[in-house]
Design a protein around this motif. Structure first.
Motif, short mmCIF file in Angstrom:
data_model
loop_
_atom_site.label_atom_id
_atom_site.label_comp_id
_atom_site.label_asym_id
_atom_site.label_seq_id
_atom_site.Cartn_x
_atom_site.Cartn_y
_atom_site.Cartn_z
N LEU A 1 -2.25 8.02 -15.91
CA LEU A 1 -3.16 6.89 -16.10
C LEU A 1 -2.48 5.56 -15.78
O LEU A 1 -3.03 4.72 -15.07
N PHE A 2 -1.29 5.40 -16.31
CA PHE A 2 -0.52 4.19 -16.03
C PHE A 2 -0.24 4.05 -14.54
O PHE A 2 -0.38 2.97 -13.96
N LEU A 3 0.11 5.16 -13.91
CA LEU A 3 0.44 5.16 -12.49
C LEU A 3 -0.76 4.76 -11.64
O LEU A 3 -0.63 4.00 -10.67
N ALA A 4 -1.94 5.24 -12.01
CA ALA A 4 -3.16 4.92 -11.25
C ALA A 4 -3.45 3.43 -11.30
O ALA A 4 -3.83 2.82 -10.28
N ILE A 5 -3.29 2.80 -12.46
CA ILE A 5 -3.57 1.37 -12.60
C ILE A 5 -2.61 0.54 -11.76
O ILE A 5 -3.01 -0.37 -11.02
N VAL A 6 -1.32 0.84 -11.87
CA VAL A 6 -0.31 0.09 -11.12
C VAL A 6 -0.50 0.27 -9.61
O VAL A 6 -0.40 -0.68 -8.83
N SER A 7 -0.80 1.50 -9.20
CA SER A 7 -0.97 1.80 -7.77
C SER A 7 -2.16 1.05 -7.19
O SER A 7 -2.08 0.51 -6.08
N ALA A 8 -3.26 1.01 -7.91
CA ALA A 8 -4.44 0.29 -7.43
C ALA A 8 -4.14 -1.19 -7.26
O ALA A 8 -4.56 -1.82 -6.26
N ALA A 9 -3.40 -1.77 -8.19
CA ALA A 9 -3.05 -3.19 -8.09
C ALA A 9 -2.18 -3.46 -6.87
O ALA A 9 -2.38 -4.46 -6.16
N CYS B 1 -10.56 17.44 -2.33
CA CYS B 1 -11.40 16.79 -1.32
C CYS B 1 -11.62 15.31 -1.61
O CYS B 1 -11.56 14.48 -0.70
N VAL B 2 -11.87 14.98 -2.87
CA VAL B 2 -12.10 13.57 -3.21
C VAL B 2 -10.81 12.77 -3.04
O VAL B 2 -10.81 11.67 -2.47
N PHE B 3 -9.69 13.33 -3.52
CA PHE B 3 -8.42 12.62 -3.38
C PHE B 3 -8.07 12.41 -1.91
O PHE B 3 -7.70 11.30 -1.50
N ASP B 4 -8.19 13.46 -1.10
CA ASP B 4 -7.84 13.31 0.31
C ASP B 4 -8.80 12.39 1.04
O ASP B 4 -8.40 11.67 1.96
N GLY B 5 -10.08 12.40 0.63
CA GLY B 5 -11.03 11.51 1.27
C GLY B 5 -10.66 10.05 1.07
O GLY B 5 -10.67 9.25 2.02
N ALA C 1 -9.00 1.06 -2.62
CA ALA C 1 -7.88 1.27 -3.54
C ALA C 1 -8.32 1.73 -4.94
O ALA C 1 -7.76 2.70 -5.47
N PRO C 2 -9.29 1.07 -5.60
CA PRO C 2 -9.68 1.53 -6.94
C PRO C 2 -10.23 2.95 -6.95
O PRO C 2 -9.95 3.74 -7.87
N LEU C 3 -11.01 3.31 -5.92
CA LEU C 3 -11.55 4.66 -5.85
C LEU C 3 -10.45 5.69 -5.59
O LEU C 3 -10.48 6.81 -6.10
N TYR C 4 -9.48 5.30 -4.79
CA TYR C 4 -8.31 6.14 -4.51
C TYR C 4 -7.56 6.45 -5.80
O TYR C 4 -7.18 7.60 -6.08
N ALA C 5 -7.37 5.43 -6.63
CA ALA C 5 -6.66 5.61 -7.90
C ALA C 5 -7.44 6.52 -8.85
O ALA C 5 -6.86 7.36 -9.54
N LEU C 6 -8.77 6.35 -8.90
CA LEU C 6 -9.59 7.22 -9.74
C LEU C 6 -9.54 8.67 -9.26
O LEU C 6 -9.49 9.60 -10.07
N ALA C 7 -9.54 8.87 -7.94
CA ALA C 7 -9.47 10.22 -7.39
C ALA C 7 -8.15 10.90 -7.74
O ALA C 7 -8.11 12.12 -7.95
N PHE C 8 -7.09 10.12 -7.83
CA PHE C 8 -5.78 10.67 -8.20
C PHE C 8 -5.81 11.31 -9.58
O PHE C 8 -5.08 12.29 -9.86
N THR D 1 0.83 -1.21 0.00
CA THR D 1 0.00 0.00 0.00
C THR D 1 0.87 1.25 0.00
O THR D 1 0.54 2.26 -0.64
N THR D 2 1.99 1.19 0.71
CA THR D 2 2.92 2.32 0.68
C THR D 2 3.47 2.53 -0.73
O THR D 2 3.62 3.68 -1.17
N LEU D 3 3.76 1.44 -1.42
CA LEU D 3 4.25 1.55 -2.79
C LEU D 3 3.21 2.22 -3.70
O LEU D 3 3.52 3.17 -4.42
N GLY D 4 1.98 1.73 -3.63
CA GLY D 4 0.93 2.29 -4.49
C GLY D 4 0.60 3.73 -4.15
O GLY D 4 0.55 4.60 -5.03
N SER D 5 0.37 4.00 -2.87
CA SER D 5 0.00 5.36 -2.47
C SER D 5 1.17 6.31 -2.65
O SER D 5 0.99 7.49 -3.00
#
Length: 464
Positions: free
Chosen positions: A187-195, A121-125, A88-95, A17-21
């Motif tokens: 976009l690429f970063l969001a997909i990898v981070s969510a995984a 607000c969405v990203f921090d939430g 995690a998926p919602l976090y990546a979309l917010a990014f 999670t630290t890696l993705g976030s």
């Protein structure tokens, strides 16, 4: 903690999670201010309004999510790893929200301000929902100091890898000058981070996870998620002197870290001529500001075991103060020294912040023992800490942008007007003075606050 081929599997699960976030957070906080100021041309009023809304939401959502995660019976909240898995998926979309404009903006229009409010607000939430669960997992995977140091070690390796996103992003997009490449990279970063974060959601198991949810008499009112129980538990947390000292010190740390992340690129672009420091060197410099903190923590793992986090954090504050004084005496005309100072200051700030889960975990243990709880209030302790420290994330950019605009930065960043050359000297002096004065003042205040902190020997005590 179980080992397989010398690899600590629970620590790996935790650190994913630290890696993705880490990959997303580094890019988000490093580029969003420059994006909205320089590319979208947000007005100063709209920028401040967005930061005020963000500051309020930022303070509220942490204790709220912390209380829900500690007490909810809903599946996506009542287990730490479930919160991470579903969030995690919602976090990546917010990014992705800031990097794609809703239309072709004209300078100063109101929609830019709304875009910033929603993005922040969405990203921090979602960040709060996922990372609060991970912070609680840190305190609950093991109560042994040695095991927690192992988590820190693996966490720093993951953070090191995650922080490389700044370096790669800078090289791919020419530090956001090639905006189309920048968008593709996000976009690429969001997909990898969510995984990566979903891996924690599947394999990150707390030692309390298989225990039945039971509450002692002091928590009998928690089941209805009432405001009375929120206030009661928060009051109990706030009665700990060490918690108050830590939160006060951490407020200034968050302010300092936000200051570095948001304005390092702006200060470097303006104070260091482009012919003195090529673009690729700047990309390496910005990347080092995020990568080297993890290297510093990893190479000083023995020091953490030997003298403990209390002294390590205190020594870093002294070093920051001394560096700031020396840089002010040297002056802004030595560009390479200035580049090293800006990078080193950011490295020390983020390195010390990387250790803050250790004192918070000790505070969770102290609260558990003091109130004889059957399970720790890990999320609430971390959330209450955020209640008082997260506003600094908004105050830092608001204060610095206001000061810079007093010296003409808003005209300098505008493509529609030709700035008066006389503004440059005053603006550059203001930037240099901020780069030196902010770390010096914050270090002095933090030394004063941190010195009375009394949990200093957990590194020599084997918890059970």
């Amino acid at each position: 903690m179980a080992l397989l081929f010398g690899i600590n599997r629970p620590a790996v699960a935790y650190s994913m999670t630290t890696l993705g976030s880490g990959m997303m957070n580094a890019v988000f906080y490093f580029y969003y201010v420059k994006l909205f100021l320089n590319r979208y041309k947000i007005s100063e009023v709209a920028f401040h309004q967005a930061q005020v809304v963000f500051m309020i939401w930022n303070a509220i959502n942490d204790p709220l999510f912390g209380y829900i995660q500690d007490n909810s019976k809903v599946q996506c909240c009542n287990r730490r790893r479930h919160s991470i898995l579903y969030g995690a998926p919602l976090y990546a979309l917010a990014f992705l929200l800031p990097w794609f404009p809703w239309k072709d903006y004209s300078a100063g229009e109101w929609l830019i301000g709304l875009h910033l409010v929603v993005a922040l607000c969405v990203f921090d939430g979602m960040l709060t929902f996922v990372l609060l669960a991970q912070c609680a997992l840190f305190a609950e995977m093991s109560s042994k100091h040695e095991s927690r140091l192992q988590l820190i070690k693996y966490n720093q390796v993951a953070s090191l890898l995650g922080s490389s996103s700044i370096l790669i992003c800078g090289l791919v997009s020419d530090n956001m000058e090639n905006f189309a490449n920048f968008q593709v990279f996000t976009l690429f970063l969001a997909i990898v981070s969510a995984a990566c974060m979903c891996y924690t959601g599947v394999f990150g198991v707390s030692q309390y996870e298989n225990m039945p949810k039971s509450f002692d008499s002091s928590r009998a009112v928690e089941s209805d998620l009432s405001w009375a129980s929120v206030l009661t538990l928060t009051k109990q947390i706030l009665t700990q002197k060490n918690f108050i000292l830590f939160v006060s010190m951490n407020f200034f740390q968050v302010f300092h870290g936000t200051f570095c992340s948001n304005f390092m690129i702006i200060f470097a672009d303006n104070l260091i001529p482009k012919d003195a420091l090529p673009s690729y060197v700047r990309s390496i410099m910005y990347g080092a500001g995020f990568i080297c903190p993890q290297l510093l923590v990893l190479t000083n793992h023995y020091l953490l075991s030997k003298i403990g986090y209390y002294k390590v954090i205190l020594y870093i504050f002294y070093i920051e103060g001394i560096m700031s004084v020396l840089m002010f005496l040297i002056g802004p005309q030595h560009y390479y020294i200035l580049a090293i100072f800006l990078t080193a200051n950011m490295v020390l700030v983020h390195a010390s912040f990387s250790l803050f889960n250790l004192p918070l975990a000790d505070i969770v243990d102290a609260d558990l023992e003091k109130y004889k709880r059957k399970s720790p209030l890990s999320s609430m302790v971390f959330g209450t800490n955020a209640l008082f420290t997260k506003p600094a994330q908004s105050l830092a950019p608001m204060l610095v942008v206001t000061i810079l605009n007093q010296y003409g930065y808003d005209h300098l960043s505008s493509k529609n007007t030709v700035p008066d050359p006389s503004l440059f000297l005053g603006l550059h002096d203001a930037m240099f003075n901020l780069a030196c004065a902010v770390p010096l003042c914050i270090a002095a205040v933090q030394i004063f606050i941190w010195t009375p902190y009394s949990i200093r020997s957990s590194h020599v005590v084997s918890a059970y």
